[in-house]
Design an enzyme around this catalytic site. Structure first.
Site, PDB file in Angstrom:
ATOM      1  N   ASP A  21      80.212   6.624 110.032  1.00  0.00           N
ATOM      2  CA  ASP A  21      79.149   5.694 109.630  1.00  0.00           C
ATOM      3  C   ASP A  21      78.524   5.132 110.894  1.00  0.00           C
ATOM      4  O   ASP A  21      79.226   4.575 111.742  1.00  0.00           O
ATOM      5  CB  ASP A  21      79.715   4.530 108.821  1.00  0.00           C
ATOM      6  CG  ASP A  21      80.148   4.959 107.432  1.00  0.00           C
ATOM      7  OD1 ASP A  21      80.722   4.123 106.711  1.00  0.00           O
ATOM      8  OD2 ASP A  21      79.927   6.126 107.072  1.00  0.00           O
ATOM      9  N   ASP A  37      76.765  10.456  94.515  1.00  0.00           N
ATOM     10  CA  ASP A  37      77.792   9.441  94.296  1.00  0.00           C
ATOM     11  C   ASP A  37      78.013   9.324  92.795  1.00  0.00           C
ATOM     12  O   ASP A  37      77.066   9.113  92.039  1.00  0.00           O
ATOM     13  CB  ASP A  37      77.343   8.087  94.862  1.00  0.00           C
ATOM     14  CG  ASP A  37      77.180   8.126  96.371  1.00  0.00           C
ATOM     15  OD1 ASP A  37      76.447   7.277  96.919  1.00  0.00           O
ATOM     16  OD2 ASP A  37      77.783   9.021  97.008  1.00  0.00           O
TER      17      ASP A  37
END
Lengths: 248, 264
Positions: free
Chosen positions: B12, B131
């Protein structure tokens, strides 16, 4: 026509790489794919890089690399449109080291079965069946027909050297100059839907198994080419590029 | 011969810095995405994923700079995702040195983005990230609906439900030209308690393209199960590596010792 030589291009070996200065590698820029990765990888192993679309520089390059991703037909159209098909042939005829990468391997062959959607300006190409390549290595590029395995062949797979011929002296086959120091069974990164099928099995320097056994590297004289992406294959790929950059 | 199961660390990146903890304490700068990506690559990672979670409007230039510098040092496939909304965003990322891009919310909002990117750059460059969150069955399914466990597609980092069935959505993006699916279970993500292999297997069942499973890896057995039970082709791993629970090497040796094809 443009030629790009990176800032500070010299025979410097980057930090951490104790390689001696290597001669420059010229990469053909014909707008077919991301050649920055190939250029970065050669620089990383200590070879100065020249990127050019100038046919003169291509023909006279000391070492030439033909990269490529995308469709065979579009790539041949671009090469021909820029006069680079003849330039590549001239270079190969000179006997100086040549490396084709991915599509750059397939383009060497006589013709390809990859017609897909019609190429602009050639509406009959989808039904013609075959598109001519550079014709430097006799053979045909065929679709990977490996159902139920997924196509394209994407990911890390292993390569193997050809079995030694009965006439070879001493038993163990030499892996060829590109693969010096690289053990067979190493994994390299593939992304392709078609494979090269050369007429002469003696030009095949490495095979890969994916449903079928196909040629993933060829070597004949000064002509070398790999189906996989050495610039995406970690240390094994870098070793192959380093070997090429020291061919002379 | 089988393709190797790919182990893919995910970093990230926010404002050009890595935001999760890292196990590589020996690095000069453990927050530098380039150094971290290089360390993972040297440790045997098969690919690297950068997920850009920068919120500001300035994100584009920052992440492109990170990609550019990473591409000079890392020679395994690099995927960039996070906030990519247009074909121009995709083009910029690929030009900067990414091999693939990952699109998520933008694809749900405008599915044609997948087709446009695949047509322009090739399916192999286009990863569609999905997702998924489990749906509690309170109402009997209507006639013709799928039976069994169901999952809903969520976007905007899990904040926005879409009402889309995950299998319907995945079949659609496959038709549009997606090259791979990066599937994250919102139920297991970050828990280090295992992947949602019922989800993975259900998706794998409709896919003719590779499945990268994401969300929940905490033990080496989790990785094994994601392949053998979940039928994943590749495993995205974040917390497990970043917090030093296990290393890339340990993960690969574990899978290899149990007979899975792995690049060592």
């Amino acid at each position: 026509m443009n030629t790009y030589v990176g800032p500070g291009e010299s025979a410097r070996a980057p930090e951490g790489e104790a390689t001696p200065a290597a001669a420059p590698v010229t990469i053909v820029d014909y707008g077919a794919g991301n050649l920055a990765s190939v250029a970065n990888a050669f620089r990383y192993v200590g070879a100065p890089v020249v990127v050019t679309s100038d046919p003169e520089r291509v023909a006279r390059a000391e070492r030439l690399v033909l990269p490529g991703v995308g469709s065979f037909g579009r790539a041949m159209d671009r090469l021909k449109g820029m006069g680079l098909d003849e330039a590549v042939r001239d270079h190969v005829r000179s006997g100086r080291p040549f490396l084709g990468v991915c599509l750059g391997l397939q383009l060497l062959l006589s013709e390809s079965e990859e017609t897909g959607s019609p190429v602009a300006g050639r509406p009959d190409s989808a039904v013609a069946g075959r598109i001519p390549g550079l014709g430097l290595v006799p053979g045909v590029v065929r679709r990977l027909d490996v159902a139920p395995l997924k196509v394209p062949h994407v990911g890390w797979n292993q390569f193997w050297y050809p079995a030694p011929s009965p006439a070879s002296i001493g038993g163990a086959p030499s892996p060829g100059p590109l693969f010096e120091g690289v053990p067979e069974g190493s994994h390299v990164y593939f992304v392709h839907s078609y494979h090269a099928d050369p007429d002469d099995p003696a030009v095949v320097s490495a095979y890969c198994d994916y449903g079928i056994r196909f040629a993933c590297a060829i070597s004949r004289g000064n002509i070398h080419a790999v189906q996989f992406h050495p610039e995406k294959s970690g240390p094994v790929g870098l070793a192959i590029l380093r070997n090429f950059s020291s061919l002379g | 011969m089988a393709l190797a199961i790919r182990i893919i660390p995910c970093l990230d990146v926010k404002d050009g810095r890595v935001v999760k903890g890292t196990h590589f304490v020996s690095l000069r700068d453990a927050g530098d995405p380039v150094e971290l990506a290089a360390a993972y690559s040297d440790a045997g990672a098969d690919e690297i994923v950068f997920l850009d979670i920068t919120a500001s409007a300035e994100r584009r230039a920052t992440v492109l700079d990170v990609v550019r510098r990473t591409a000079e040092r890392v020679f395994v496939p690099l995927t960039v995702g996070g906030g990519l909304r247009t074909v121009d965003d995709v083009r910029s990322a690929l030009r900067a040195g990414a091999d693939k891009v990952s699109v998520n919310s933008a694809a749900v909002r405008r599915p044609e983005l997948v087709r446009e990117a695949a047509d322009a750059f090739g399916s192999q460059c286009v990863v569609v990230a999905v997702d998924a969150r489990r749906v509690e069955q309170r109402v009997a399914p209507r006639a013709g609906a799928r039976v069994g466990a169901r999952w809903e597609v969520v976007i905007d980092g899990g904040r926005t439900p879409t009402g889309l069935d995950v299998l319907d959505w995945i079949e659609r993006v496959q038709t549009l030209g997606a090259g791979e699916i990066l599937l994250t279970s919102m139920n297991t993500d970050g828990t280090q308690a295992g992947y949602d292999n019922e989800l993975n297997a259900a998706v794998a069942g409709v896919l003719g393209i590779p499945l990268i499973a994401s969300g929940g890896a905490g033990s080496l057995a989790d990785l094994y199960d994601a392949v053998t039970v979940g039928h994943a082709d590749a495993l995205l791993v974040a917390s497990m590596f970043h917090y030093g629970t296990h290393t890339v090497r340990e993960a690969k040796e574990y899978l290899a010792a149990r007979g899975l094809p792995v690049r060592l």
